[in-house]
Design an enzyme around this catalytic site. Structure first.
Site, PDB file in Angstrom:
ATOM      1  N   HIS A   1      52.624  35.708  57.682  1.00  0.00           N
ATOM      2  CA  HIS A   1      53.898  36.369  58.008  1.00  0.00           C
ATOM      3  C   HIS A   1      54.897  35.276  58.386  1.00  0.00           C
ATOM      4  O   HIS A   1      55.257  34.458  57.558  1.00  0.00           O
ATOM      5  CB  HIS A   1      53.612  37.388  59.119  1.00  0.00           C
ATOM      6  CG  HIS A   1      54.705  38.363  59.401  1.00  0.00           C
ATOM      7  ND1 HIS A   1      55.845  38.476  58.637  1.00  0.00           N
ATOM      8  CD2 HIS A   1      54.845  39.298  60.399  1.00  0.00           C
ATOM      9  CE1 HIS A   1      56.622  39.427  59.135  1.00  0.00           C
ATOM     10  NE2 HIS A   1      56.037  39.938  60.204  1.00  0.00           N
TER      11      HIS A   1
ATOM     12  N   HIS B   1      54.819  38.022  47.822  1.00  0.00           N
ATOM     13  CA  HIS B   1      55.307  38.924  48.862  1.00  0.00           C
ATOM     14  C   HIS B   1      54.722  40.292  48.606  1.00  0.00           C
ATOM     15  O   HIS B   1      54.572  40.698  47.451  1.00  0.00           O
ATOM     16  CB  HIS B   1      56.842  38.991  48.829  1.00  0.00           C
ATOM     17  CG  HIS B   1      57.415  39.544  50.082  1.00  0.00           C
ATOM     18  ND1 HIS B   1      57.543  40.900  50.294  1.00  0.00           N
ATOM     19  CD2 HIS B   1      57.875  38.933  51.196  1.00  0.00           C
ATOM     20  CE1 HIS B   1      58.060  41.085  51.493  1.00  0.00           C
ATOM     21  NE2 HIS B   1      58.270  39.923  52.069  1.00  0.00           N
TER      22      HIS B   1
ATOM     23  N   ASP C   1      60.551  31.838  52.906  1.00  0.00           N
ATOM     24  CA  ASP C   1      60.018  30.709  53.652  1.00  0.00           C
ATOM     25  C   ASP C   1      59.850  29.451  52.829  1.00  0.00           C
ATOM     26  O   ASP C   1      59.573  28.383  53.375  1.00  0.00           O
ATOM     27  CB  ASP C   1      58.654  31.086  54.255  1.00  0.00           C
ATOM     28  CG  ASP C   1      58.842  32.075  55.372  1.00  0.00           C
ATOM     29  OD1 ASP C   1      59.802  31.905  56.124  1.00  0.00           O
ATOM     30  OD2 ASP C   1      58.043  33.010  55.466  1.00  0.00           O
TER      31      ASP C   1
END
Ligand code: ACO
Length: 437
Positions: free
Chosen positions: A274, A315, A372
């Site tokens: 996460h 994802h 990210d």
């Protein structure tokens, strides 16, 4: 609001092999956009059966009017507004207002909101003593979990969660104090004095000053870095029912103190699948070291026995480019140019992206860069140590968490969250006395 769908159920998936067919009628609920949902609330009452969906692959856990994601299109909307437009045209505090109250503020509303938030930036002096209880080499996320939860022991003036005004004050406090708590975690790990907030600066500018200023020198906020920071906050502000937001909702559903609920969100965000992913991305880029090692690394990722993942890729919801990753990529180039940083990690990242996006393994599985993938490179260029990355994510996501918490508590039919299970343990048996075992 309900169409009706008939489901035929039976042999397949019936792990007891009874093969008994069953037909159930379920109402279908429609959102404003996105897939319809089957309303299974009465399923157990009517059939004696639960649904089974570990990982929530097909389960809507709540209704929400805050954020919408179309994973196939790669679209992210906050209260209907595309993230690209918000990142370009609005500040993070405008976005906070939008997430909390549903509409973008006009100038007067924004000024009042900014003043209110900035008025709450200080934390009680006693909070500093909590930091001194941690080892200086503690991971800052462990400190952040602790001190966020510790805020529950202050602010006894606003603990009635059923009072909308109390909820609003709690939201202001959390959004205002999170940068202070995060910067204090950084300063503590550096052995430097804590810097008090400067409420004359912008939200992002104040955060940068608390992170990097020392009392012995003047500190000037770089406007490009300030804008990049603000944009990073906006891109991370909310993401519908992700693991940490769902945790905050579940914790909050019991009526728990909101600061404690946010601490639960911080804990969930810490995981490398996460919020810990940008830290993991940077570690991965450093391990790869050089562009020429990229093909070998990609081979390792594809080898199922290696247990290596391409961090920053993939994802649960996006099966297309994460729209935040596109903005992050541009911001990354702007920041590196402004700071005149040439980072080999960026070269490795660009090569990885190029190789992965043309490789059938990633194409077939619809694995694209997520937010990210680039954020770690920007944060490193700004001078933020890798272990602090997830703390910045937590800071930004606090707005989403508290917006969801407020939405949930405000619902008239709100109930405690209590999932059921498919029990696979021993059936009833008697305890054999210890001497006879
Ligand atoms: N690298 C290599 N293979 C991957 C990756 C990856 N990053 N992500 C998924 N896969 C593969 C899986 O091995 C699986 O392959 P299989 O069908 O051959 O078994 C397939 O793609 C489907 O993956 P799942 O794990 O089922 O997808 P899920 O939706 O459960 O996981 C997750 C999503 C956790 C984000 C995953 O893609 C991942 O671990 N990515 C790396 C970590 C990361 O970047 N996390 C940040 C998420 S964004 C955020 O939190 C802000």
């Amino acid at each position: 609001m309900a169409n009706v769908v008939k489901l035929k159920n039976g042999g397949a998936g019936d792990n007891k092999g009874s093969g008994n067919d069953m037909s159930v009628t379920l109402p279908v609920l429609h959102g404003t956009v996105g897939p319809d949902v089957l309303d299974v609330r009465a399923l157990y009452k009517n059939t004696g059966k639960f649904t089974y969906d570990p990982g929530f692959m097909s389960t809507a856990a709540c209704q929400s009017g805050i954020t919408y994601i179309d994973g196939d299109k790669g679209e992210l909307l906050y209260r209907g507004y595309p993230i690209e437009q918000l990142a370009e045209k609005s500040s993070y505090l405008e976005v906070c207002y939008l997430l909390l109250f549903g509409e973008l503020p006009n100038r007067a509303q924004l000024e009042e909101f900014e003043d209110t938030v900035m008025d709450h930036t200080m934390v009680h002096e006693q909070v500093a003593t909590f930091y001194h209880g941690f080892r200086p080499d503690a991971h800052p996320m462990s400190i952040l979990c602790g001190v966020t939860g510790a805020l529950a022991s202050f602010y006894h003036d606003s603990t009635d969660i059923h009072n909308p005004r109390h909820r609003e004050v709690t939201a202001y406090r959390l959004i205002a104090k999170m940068p202070t708590l995060v910067a204090m975690a950084h300063k503590y790990s550096m052995g430097q004095p804590f810097m008090y907030p400067d409420n004359n600066l912008s939200y992002a500018g104040n955060f940068l000053r608390m992170m990097f200023a020392v009392p012995t020198k003047d500190y000037e906020v770089n406007p490009i870095v300030e804008q990049a920071m603000d944009r990073i906050f906006t891109l991370h502000a909310d993401h519908e029912q992700n693991a940490s937001t769902s945790t905050v909702r579940l914790a909050g559903s019991s009526g728990a103190n909101p600061f404690a609920c946010i601490a639960a969100g911080v804990a969930t965000l810490w995981g490398p699948l996460h919020g810990g992913a940008n830290e993991a991305v940077l570690k991965m880029l450093q391990e790869i070291k050089n562009e020429k090692n990229v093909p070998a690394f990609i081979d390792k990722v594809k080898d199922k026995l290696s247990d290596t993942k391409l961090m920053g890729f993939g994802h649960r919801v996006y099966k297309n480019f994460d729209p935040r990753a596109k903005i992050m990529r541009e911001t990354c180039h702007d920041v590196l140019k402004e700071l005149n940083v040439s980072d080999p990690a960026l070269d490795v990242a660009l090569r990885l992206e190029e190789v992965a996006l043309s490789d059938p393994y990633f194409i077939e599985r619809k694995l694209y860069p997520n937010v990210d993938f680039y954020s770690g490179i920007i944060l490193r260029a700004i001078g933020i140590p890798t272990p602090m990355f997830t703390c910045l994510f937590a800071l930004a996501r606090t707005t989403g968490w508290i917006a969801h918490w407020m939405e949930m508590i405000g619902e008239p039919e709100q109930k405690i969250g209590r999932p059921r299970q498919l029990y696979t343990g021993p059936v009833r048996r008697d305890v054999v006395p210890l001497p006879k075992r």
